[in-house]
Scaffold this active site. Structure first.
Site, PDB file in Angstrom:
ATOM      1  CG  HIS A 132      -3.288  -5.016   0.934  1.00  0.00           C
ATOM      2  ND1 HIS A 132      -3.882  -4.295  -0.076  1.00  0.00           N
ATOM      3  CD2 HIS A 132      -3.954  -4.675   2.063  1.00  0.00           C
ATOM      4  CE1 HIS A 132      -4.866  -3.549   0.431  1.00  0.00           C
ATOM      5  NE2 HIS A 132      -4.932  -3.770   1.722  1.00  0.00           N
TER       6      HIS A 132
ATOM      7  CD  GLN B 166      -2.835  -1.081   2.423  1.00  0.00           C
ATOM      8  OE1 GLN B 166      -2.470  -1.701   3.407  1.00  0.00           O
ATOM      9  NE2 GLN B 166      -3.957  -0.380   2.418  1.00  0.00           N
TER      10      GLN B 166
ATOM     11  CG  HIS C 282      -7.781  -6.346   4.841  1.00  0.00           C
ATOM     12  ND1 HIS C 282      -9.001  -5.856   4.430  1.00  0.00           N
ATOM     13  CD2 HIS C 282      -6.868  -5.423   4.429  1.00  0.00           C
ATOM     14  CE1 HIS C 282      -8.826  -4.700   3.791  1.00  0.00           C
ATOM     15  NE2 HIS C 282      -7.538  -4.410   3.791  1.00  0.00           N
TER      16      HIS C 282
HETATM   17 ZN   LIG Z   1      -6.322  -2.892   2.950  1.00  0.00          ZN
END
Ligand SMILES: [Zn+2]
Length: 194
Positions: free
Chosen positions: A158, A72, A154
């Site tokens: 990614h 991210q 979760h």
């Molecule tokens: Zn996320």
């Protein structure tokens, strides 16, 4: 209640003269194709990695969020930071994670710092056993259930280029994409008129 706690944390953290070496990183947002990158294993545990981890915590707490994958912040190695505690005092670093066992199922309404303002129910394992490495490269075993298990699953998604919106129907995912595009246009016009 959680929001209030976070605010107190952030204010007191600011008062306690922030580490000048820490820096906020830009969070990549859906549908940016960089979020689809598959992360490579971390092989070098050095000062640069420690710095990145510090930046990721700073970025996650500031957002605020409860988990952040290196993907991210556009760094494509298998690294997660998270803190699911209400007091924001239980930071965890998880490197090169593998789920070696999982049990049951649970549905949790998830959000994601890369998909701001969107929340949707996702079904995942109720509990997971994860083998990983810590910040020094030492072996780490985590038994997680409930919210921590959701968060780990979760964030691990990614690292393989997967997002929680991928669990939605194509129609719903398209609505999410349009809603985010609209949010961005509105933000741009506010910025332009300010
Ligand atoms: Zn996320």
């Amino acid at each position: 209640m959680l929001a209030v706690d976070l605010k107190i944390y952030r204010n007191s953290a600011l008062r306690a003269s922030p580490d000048p070496l820490m820096a906020l990183r830009e969070i990549v947002e859906f549908p940016d194709p960089r979020l689809r990158t598959k992360a490579r294993p971390v092989t070098v545990f050095d000062a640069q990695l420690t710095q990145l981890i510090a930046d990721m915590f700073e970025t996650m707490y500031e957002a605020p969020g409860i988990g952040l994958a290196a993907t991210q912040v556009d760094f494509h190695q298998q690294l997660l930071v998270l803190d699911v505690s209400e007091e924001k005092n239980a930071p965890m670093v998880i490197i090169n994670p593998r789920i070696v066992d999982s049990k049951g199922s649970q549905v949790y309404q998830e959000g994601c710092l890369s998909v701001p303002g969107i929340f949707a129910d996702v079904e995942r394992a109720e509990s997971v056993r994860v083998e990983a490495q810590d910040i020094d490269g030492k072996p780490l075993v985590i038994e997680a259930d409930g919210l921590l298990a959701v968060c780990i699953q979760h964030e691990m998604d990614h690292l393989v280029g997967k997002l929680f919106v991928d669990y939605l129907s194509p129609l719903k995912r398209e609505l999410v994409r349009k809603k985010l595009a609209k949010q961005r246009r509105n933000a741009d016009s506010v910025a332009a008129s300010a």
